[in-house]
Design a protein around this motif. Structure first.
Motif, mmCIF file in Angstrom:
data_model
loop_
_atom_site.group_PDB
_atom_site.id
_atom_site.type_symbol
_atom_site.label_atom_id
_atom_site.label_comp_id
_atom_site.label_asym_id
_atom_site.label_seq_id
_atom_site.Cartn_x
_atom_site.Cartn_y
_atom_site.Cartn_z
ATOM 1 N N ASN A 118 -12.524 -89.320 -26.799
ATOM 2 C CA ASN A 118 -11.247 -88.691 -27.143
ATOM 3 C C ASN A 118 -11.390 -87.643 -28.248
ATOM 4 O O ASN A 118 -10.431 -87.301 -28.909
ATOM 5 C CB ASN A 118 -10.179 -89.746 -27.472
ATOM 6 N N PHE A 119 -12.583 -87.120 -28.394
ATOM 7 C CA PHE A 119 -12.805 -86.028 -29.350
ATOM 8 C C PHE A 119 -12.822 -84.713 -28.561
ATOM 9 O O PHE A 119 -13.616 -84.557 -27.634
ATOM 10 C CB PHE A 119 -14.138 -86.233 -30.067
ATOM 11 N N VAL A 120 -11.927 -83.813 -28.900
ATOM 12 C CA VAL A 120 -11.862 -82.549 -28.159
ATOM 13 C C VAL A 120 -12.855 -81.555 -28.763
ATOM 14 O O VAL A 120 -12.868 -81.345 -29.978
ATOM 15 C CB VAL A 120 -10.433 -81.968 -28.214
ATOM 16 N N ASN A 125 -16.261 -77.199 -33.690
ATOM 17 C CA ASN A 125 -16.917 -78.493 -33.919
ATOM 18 C C ASN A 125 -18.029 -78.799 -32.909
ATOM 19 O O ASN A 125 -18.527 -79.910 -32.853
ATOM 20 C CB ASN A 125 -15.872 -79.615 -33.906
ATOM 21 N N GLY A 151 -13.613 -79.140 -44.273
ATOM 22 C CA GLY A 151 -12.360 -79.421 -44.980
ATOM 23 C C GLY A 151 -11.658 -80.663 -44.450
ATOM 24 O O GLY A 151 -12.085 -81.267 -43.465
ATOM 25 N N PRO A 152 -10.572 -81.044 -45.121
ATOM 26 C CA PRO A 152 -9.852 -82.252 -44.728
ATOM 27 C C PRO A 152 -9.199 -82.138 -43.356
ATOM 28 O O PRO A 152 -8.779 -81.054 -42.947
ATOM 29 C CB PRO A 152 -8.778 -82.400 -45.815
ATOM 30 N N LEU A 154 -10.372 -82.366 -40.324
ATOM 31 C CA LEU A 154 -11.013 -81.604 -39.246
ATOM 32 C C LEU A 154 -11.860 -82.468 -38.316
ATOM 33 O O LEU A 154 -12.449 -81.960 -37.374
ATOM 34 C CB LEU A 154 -11.876 -80.475 -39.838
ATOM 35 N N GLY A 155 -11.954 -83.764 -38.578
ATOM 36 C CA GLY A 155 -12.630 -84.631 -37.605
ATOM 37 C C GLY A 155 -13.941 -85.255 -38.061
ATOM 38 O O GLY A 155 -14.652 -85.836 -37.259
ATOM 39 N N LYS A 156 -14.247 -85.177 -39.362
ATOM 40 C CA LYS A 156 -15.512 -85.758 -39.827
ATOM 41 C C LYS A 156 -15.514 -87.279 -39.647
ATOM 42 O O LYS A 156 -16.456 -87.846 -39.103
ATOM 43 C CB LYS A 156 -15.743 -85.431 -41.319
ATOM 44 N N THR A 157 -14.438 -87.896 -40.132
ATOM 45 C CA THR A 157 -14.372 -89.354 -40.050
ATOM 46 C C THR A 157 -14.382 -89.807 -38.585
ATOM 47 O O THR A 157 -15.063 -90.768 -38.222
ATOM 48 C CB THR A 157 -13.099 -89.856 -40.778
ATOM 49 N N HIS A 158 -13.649 -89.087 -37.763
ATOM 50 C CA HIS A 158 -13.613 -89.410 -36.333
ATOM 51 C C HIS A 158 -15.036 -89.413 -35.750
ATOM 52 O O HIS A 158 -15.438 -90.370 -35.079
ATOM 53 C CB HIS A 158 -12.729 -88.369 -35.627
ATOM 54 N N LYS A 289 -3.752 -85.643 -27.083
ATOM 55 C CA LYS A 289 -2.995 -86.672 -27.821
ATOM 56 C C LYS A 289 -1.776 -87.112 -27.011
ATOM 57 O O LYS A 289 -1.416 -88.288 -27.027
ATOM 58 C CB LYS A 289 -2.544 -86.153 -29.191
ATOM 59 N N ARG A 314 -5.149 -83.185 -38.567
ATOM 60 C CA ARG A 314 -4.269 -84.242 -39.070
ATOM 61 C C ARG A 314 -2.832 -83.724 -39.108
ATOM 62 O O ARG A 314 -1.896 -84.425 -38.731
ATOM 63 C CB ARG A 314 -4.736 -84.668 -40.464
ATOM 64 N N GLU A 317 -1.380 -83.548 -35.546
ATOM 65 C CA GLU A 317 -0.940 -84.874 -35.096
ATOM 66 C C GLU A 317 0.345 -85.286 -35.784
ATOM 67 O O GLU A 317 1.235 -85.861 -35.152
ATOM 68 C CB GLU A 317 -2.006 -85.919 -35.437
HETATM 69 P P1 ADP Z 1 -11.581 -85.681 -41.748
HETATM 70 O O1 ADP Z 1 -12.364 -86.923 -41.882
HETATM 71 O O2 ADP Z 1 -12.425 -84.470 -41.499
HETATM 72 O O3 ADP Z 1 -10.633 -85.465 -42.882
HETATM 73 P P2 ADP Z 1 -10.418 -87.046 -39.490
HETATM 74 O O4 ADP Z 1 -11.657 -87.379 -38.739
HETATM 75 O O5 ADP Z 1 -9.758 -88.143 -40.233
HETATM 76 O O6 ADP Z 1 -10.659 -85.815 -40.452
HETATM 77 O O7 ADP Z 1 -9.386 -86.408 -38.450
HETATM 78 C C1 ADP Z 1 -7.986 -86.351 -38.699
HETATM 79 C C2 ADP Z 1 -7.240 -86.718 -37.437
HETATM 80 O O8 ADP Z 1 -7.468 -85.719 -36.461
HETATM 81 C C3 ADP Z 1 -7.719 -88.024 -36.819
HETATM 82 O O9 ADP Z 1 -6.618 -88.710 -36.300
HETATM 83 C C4 ADP Z 1 -8.650 -87.583 -35.703
HETATM 84 O O10 ADP Z 1 -8.642 -88.489 -34.628
HETATM 85 C C5 ADP Z 1 -8.049 -86.276 -35.295
HETATM 86 N N1 ADP Z 1 -9.076 -85.343 -34.795
HETATM 87 C C6 ADP Z 1 -9.882 -84.582 -35.554
HETATM 88 N N2 ADP Z 1 -10.692 -83.812 -34.784
HETATM 89 C C7 ADP Z 1 -10.369 -84.101 -33.509
HETATM 90 C C8 ADP Z 1 -10.832 -83.624 -32.240
HETATM 91 N N3 ADP Z 1 -11.774 -82.680 -32.159
HETATM 92 N N4 ADP Z 1 -10.279 -84.142 -31.130
HETATM 93 C C9 ADP Z 1 -9.313 -85.076 -31.225
HETATM 94 N N5 ADP Z 1 -8.809 -85.552 -32.376
HETATM 95 C C10 ADP Z 1 -9.327 -85.080 -33.521
#
Ligand code: ADP
Ligand code: MG
Length: 450
Positions: A118-120, A125, A151-152, A154-158, A289, A314, A317
């Motif tokens: 589910n990562f686009v 990225n 930056g915040p 953007l999907g790092k944690t994901h 989403k 974020r 969403e």
């Molecule tokens: P970071 O850690 O960079 O601050 P997160 O990984 O927490 O960001 O991502 C923030 C939100 O955006 C999460 O709910 C994550 O699932 C979603 N998200 C981020 N990048 C993607 C992506 N490429 N595809 C789908 N959802 C994403």
């Protein structure tokens, strides 16, 4: 090795003679051994990392083709160095085992909702995604450690969770651990309080991990003890060929007050950044989403959100959720008005959440001092500098008048605040460390909003 496996290996070697010149054959094919043969997955061993890299990058397809032809099915090869066998031993012995239990899973601190599926993927990225996938497929091989920055929101944690989830899915018995650097620091502090048993437990826990995922390491800036502990933990894990993944909001070179030797470890493997998504990616994310939530939103509405929210995912969403909730509350279709209202509310909400208290707490935490010390009249340098940063941020981030800030900081005279503001402004120009500190604190502040 079983006879049939041995025969397959000999056949493959024979077959490869036509594709390799003698020197290459002797170097890369002759020394190969089959370590394991599981369905269509074949794990091959070779003595050195040079041989492995050469085979992997230049001859993988030829070799894979030979195996596929001779077994009559599509084979997937994993080439490992002989000294990597211990890592794979646990994988193999657990192959086809049941998934891990809920309890075991919860110990990993992974979030099952964050997956590669589910990562686009878009331009911003693509590299980070591909690298993360490569690591999940072959941990502890080429990219170790992986350092993801951006930056915040953007999907790092994901991506970090996705790596962990994939690895566990394939090798349920590997010991995966996800932590934020803040959790690591807190645990360390707790373990130091009691010098005996707890420190031992802490060390044992962190040195016995197969896959270590540490999020937001910028938070360790200025935290000497935690940096030292992380440095030692990293060395131990890396020496034992365990996979390590770090993330931060900036590249290692820009993280202020960081021990040089730790900074250099961060850059030992591979660095990848995640940038801001372009319009197409933002739209694709919104579509994904809505699919996941099983709701139907008009494409036009999604395109308006994608156009207007260009900060991060974020936020995207956040707006989407708000829109869907508002529309369902009034049981009406989603209109542009609802979208605009949601966008305004989100930006308002962000402003409201930032308070002087929050700023002071974040700054105190950042410098490892107590919030009360910032409010106090202590004059030591260790306190004065953070206090001035907090004052500066109350001006810049909250646009509070000087009088109000001086009341918060219990100063009789508001010139103290003006002085602090000017001093930090000047220092940001002159001193890269101050600039980076202020940026980091701002990032943390702006990251707290959801
Ligand atoms: P970071 O850690 O960079 O601050 P997160 O990984 O927490 O960001 O991502 C923030 C939100 O955006 C999460 O709910 C994550 O699932 C979603 N998200 C981020 N990048 C993607 C992506 N490429 N595809 C789908 N959802 C994403
Ligand atoms: Mg994160």
């Amino acid at each position: 090795m079983e006879d049939s496996t041995e025969k397959l290996l000999n056949d493959v070697k024979e077959y490869c003679k036509k594709d390799f010149v003698a020197m290459m054959y002797n170097l890369l094919i002759e020394p190969l051994n089959i370590y394991a043969y599981l369905d269509n997955q074949i794990i091959l061993t070779i003595p050195s990392s040079e041989q492995k890299n050469m085979l992997q990058t230049e001859h993988y397809e030829t070799l894979e083709n030979a195996f596929s032809i001779l077994t009559n099915k599509k084979c997937e090869l994993t080439i490992i160095e002989e000294k990597e066998i211990p890592i794979y031993a646990s994988i193999i012995s657990n192959y086809k085992q049941e998934n891990i239990t809920k309890e075991e899973y919860s110990k990993t601190h992974l979030n099952k909702d964050y997956t590669f599926n589910n990562f686009v993927v878009g331009e911003s990225n693509r590299l980070a995604f591909a690298t993360a996938q490569a690591i999940a497929k072959q941990p502890s091989s080429i990219y170790n450690p992986l350092f993801i920055y951006g930056g915040p929101g953007l999907g790092k944690t994901h991506l970090m969770h996705a790596i962990g989830n994939k690895i566990i899915e394939v090798n349920p018995k590997l010991n995966v651990l996800y932590v934020t650097s803040e959790q690591f620091l807190n645990e360390l502090v707790n373990s130091i309080k009691d010098r005996g048993e707890k420190s031992k437990i802490f060390r044992n826990k962190y040195r016995n991990i197969d896959i270590f995922l540490m999020d937001d390491v910028q938070f360790l800036s200025g935290k000497e003890a935690a940096q030292l502990e992380l440095y030692n933990t990293f060395n131990e894990l890396h020496q034992n060929k365990k996979q390590v993944v770090f993330s931060a909001d900036k590249p290692p070179k820009d993280i202020p007050i960081l021990e040089e030797r730790l900074r250099s470890r961060f850059t030992w493997g591979v660095l990848v950044d995640i940038g801001q998504p372009d319009y197409e990616t933002r739209l694709a994310i919104l579509k994904k989403k809505t699919e996941q939530k099983n709701i139907i939103v008009d494409e036009h509405i999604l395109s308006v959100i994608a156009e207007k929210i260009n900060t991060n995912i974020r936020d995207l969403e956040g707006v989407l959720n708000k829109v869907v909730i508002s529309a369902s509350l009034i049981e009406a279709p989603i209109t542009i008005e609802i979208v605009e209202k949601a966008i305004n509310e989100i930006s308002l909400q962000r402003e409201n959440i930032k308070t002087p208290d929050l700023i002071i707490n974040i700054v105190a935490n950042y410098f490892n001092i107590k919030p009360e010390e910032i409010y106090s009249s202590k004059k030591s340098n260790k306190i004065v500098f953070p206090r001035q940063i907090a004052m500066y941020l109350c001006r810049k981030e909250l646009s509070l008048p000087y009088q109000k800030i001086s009341a918060i900081f219990k100063k009789k005279d508001h010139t103290t605040i003006m002085h602090a503001e000017k001093k930090i402004e000047d220092e940001i120009e002159m001193d890269i460390n101050t600039k980076l500190i202020v940026e980091s604190v701002k990032n943390i502040l702006n990251n707290q909003t959801y």
